[in-house]
Scaffold this motif. Structure first.
Motif, PDB file in Angstrom:
ATOM      1  N   ALA A 101       0.841  -1.209   0.000  1.00  0.00           N
ATOM      2  CA  ALA A 101       0.000   0.000   0.000  1.00  0.00           C
ATOM      3  C   ALA A 101       0.873   1.255   0.000  1.00  0.00           C
ATOM      4  O   ALA A 101       0.593   2.232  -0.706  1.00  0.00           O
ATOM      5  CB  ALA A 101      -0.933  -0.002   1.211  1.00  0.00           C
ATOM      6  N   ASN A 102       1.947   1.229   0.787  1.00  0.00           N
ATOM      7  CA  ASN A 102       2.845   2.385   0.829  1.00  0.00           C
ATOM      8  C   ASN A 102       3.563   2.588  -0.499  1.00  0.00           C
ATOM      9  O   ASN A 102       3.642   3.693  -1.019  1.00  0.00           O
ATOM     10  CB  ASN A 102       3.873   2.219   1.959  1.00  0.00           C
ATOM     11  CG  ASN A 102       3.367   2.749   3.277  1.00  0.00           C
ATOM     12  OD1 ASN A 102       3.372   3.941   3.540  1.00  0.00           O
ATOM     13  ND2 ASN A 102       2.877   1.852   4.126  1.00  0.00           N
ATOM     14  N   TYR A 115       2.627   1.585  -3.321  1.00  0.00           N
ATOM     15  CA  TYR A 115       1.633   1.873  -4.370  1.00  0.00           C
ATOM     16  C   TYR A 115       1.417   3.369  -4.531  1.00  0.00           C
ATOM     17  O   TYR A 115       1.235   3.883  -5.636  1.00  0.00           O
ATOM     18  CB  TYR A 115       0.312   1.176  -4.021  1.00  0.00           C
ATOM     19  CG  TYR A 115      -0.761   1.286  -5.070  1.00  0.00           C
ATOM     20  CD1 TYR A 115      -1.800   2.207  -4.939  1.00  0.00           C
ATOM     21  CD2 TYR A 115      -0.758   0.451  -6.187  1.00  0.00           C
ATOM     22  CE1 TYR A 115      -2.793   2.307  -5.892  1.00  0.00           C
ATOM     23  CE2 TYR A 115      -1.758   0.546  -7.150  1.00  0.00           C
ATOM     24  CZ  TYR A 115      -2.773   1.476  -6.990  1.00  0.00           C
ATOM     25  OH  TYR A 115      -3.754   1.567  -7.947  1.00  0.00           O
ATOM     26  N   VAL A 116       1.444   4.101  -3.389  1.00  0.00           N
ATOM     27  CA  VAL A 116       1.158   5.539  -3.433  1.00  0.00           C
ATOM     28  C   VAL A 116       2.426   6.388  -3.564  1.00  0.00           C
ATOM     29  O   VAL A 116       2.330   7.593  -3.808  1.00  0.00           O
ATOM     30  CB  VAL A 116       0.353   6.010  -2.204  1.00  0.00           C
ATOM     31  CG1 VAL A 116      -1.006   5.350  -2.184  1.00  0.00           C
ATOM     32  CG2 VAL A 116       1.099   5.758  -0.907  1.00  0.00           C
ATOM     33  N   LEU A 117       3.584   5.786  -3.353  1.00  0.00           N
ATOM     34  CA  LEU A 117       4.842   6.533  -3.458  1.00  0.00           C
ATOM     35  C   LEU A 117       5.590   6.099  -4.703  1.00  0.00           C
ATOM     36  O   LEU A 117       5.446   4.962  -5.147  1.00  0.00           O
ATOM     37  CB  LEU A 117       5.720   6.285  -2.235  1.00  0.00           C
ATOM     38  CG  LEU A 117       5.108   6.629  -0.876  1.00  0.00           C
ATOM     39  CD1 LEU A 117       6.004   6.116   0.246  1.00  0.00           C
ATOM     40  CD2 LEU A 117       4.921   8.132  -0.745  1.00  0.00           C
TER      41      LEU A 117
END
Lengths: 214, 109
Positions: free
Chosen positions: B31-32, B34-36
């Motif tokens: 999740a981390n 994915y957004v960075l």
């Protein structure tokens, strides 16, 4: 399972970590304080704009060395996604518009085409208040919006009040004492807040003793 | 809906979920990333709260599956391990989100 809003929150949480170190607050505080004692530097024979640039050296030193030796060794490195990069481009465009507006205002002032003046007369601080809000408060608020740095809204208000305050204080204290007092107080607020954040940050993120990664 | 039918649907959906991503720690890592665009090892430790050994173990599994890319470089004199999600990892994570949502939506009230 994970909503878009949750992913947005993860990204925002990661982004806001870089403002938890208080270094941007310290930078702004030192810049404002520096603007206050810049006239003292000019009394040493160093004229504008060099006196202001010299006054700003401590603030940029804090930014560069703070990020390099305090923040990154504790927080790590990260590159953000396209949304943040797009926001940065918008910020550059908006900043350019404000710089252009400032230049126009200066030209209009020189040509005496503005309906109000830059200095106070008979206690009327309308001109400095309006111009401060337009040239300082509004740009800083817009920067705060684009870089998602909420404390900057408070600093925008505080820094906007510096110029009108110096105009009032001038009747009680001569220059540059009025500027030193006003800019000292205005810069002291983000400086103290920044130092508080910095201490908390260093406690929360101690230096890793392990020199290797994986 | 009859209980047997509901069980059949949910079992089929659960079987299709990517169990590699489904593990909570790996899910958090994905999740981390994915957004960075990218993050280094230290940043992920701070974001996830995992220990170094635990994070290393999960990262290895994700790298072996082709979901993340691990690059080691020097920034000054200090080694950094830079992590980023691959195209395959991004697609798998999106697929995981869709399937989990479908599975949860299929559960009767």
């Amino acid at each position: 399972m994970i909503q878009n809003s949750d992913l947005t929150q993860i990204e925002r949480n990661a982004y806001r970590k870089f403002f938890q170190d208080g270094i941007w607050d310290i930078l702004l505080g030192l810049m404002v304080i520096g603007a206050g004692y810049a006239p003292l530097i000019s009394e040493l024979g160093i004229e504008r704009p060099w006196n202001i640039l010299i006054a700003f050296i401590p603030s940029f030193a804090v930014l560069i060395f703070g990020k390099k030796y305090v923040t990154i060794p504790r927080l790590g490195l990260v590159k953000f996604g396209p949304k943040r990069r797009a926001d940065r481009k918008k910020l550059i465009i908006v900043s350019s518009v404000f710089i252009f507006t400032t230049i126009i205002l200066v030209i209009l002032t020189k040509a005496e085409l503005l309906p109000f003046g830059w200095s106070t007369t008979a206690g009327d601080i309308t001109g400095p208040v309006v111009i401060s809000l337009l040239l300082i408060g509004l740009p800083l608020s817009i920067v705060a919006y684009f870089i998602d740095f909420n404390r900057l809204y408070l600093y925008a208000v505080v820094i906007s009040l510096t110029w009108p305050s110096t105009e009032i204080l001038y009747y009680y204290y001569s220059s540059p004492l009025d500027e030193i007092i006003v800019f000292g107080i205005a810069g002291g607020i983000p400086l103290i807040i920044g130092l508080t954040f910095l201490v908390k940050f260093m406690i929360k993120y101690p230096l890793s003793t392990d020199k290797t990664a994986i | 809906m009859k209980p047997d039918k509901a069980n059949e649907i949910s079992q089929n959906s659960v079987d299709k979920i990517d169990k590699l991503i489904h593990e909570p720690s790996r899910f958090l890592i994905m999740a981390n990333l994915y957004v960075l665009k990218s993050a280094d090892f230290l940043f992920l430790i701070n974001q996830t709260g995992m220990t170094q050994g635990n994070l290393s173990s999960h990262l290895s599994k994700l790298e072996n599956a082709g979901y993340i890319k691990i690059e080691k470089e020097f920034v000054g004199k200090r080694p950094h391990t830079i992590l980023s999600i691959t195209k395959e990892g991004r697609a798998s994570f999106q697929e995981y989100r869709i399937k989990m949502k479908s599975f949860l939506d299929s559960i009767p009230e």
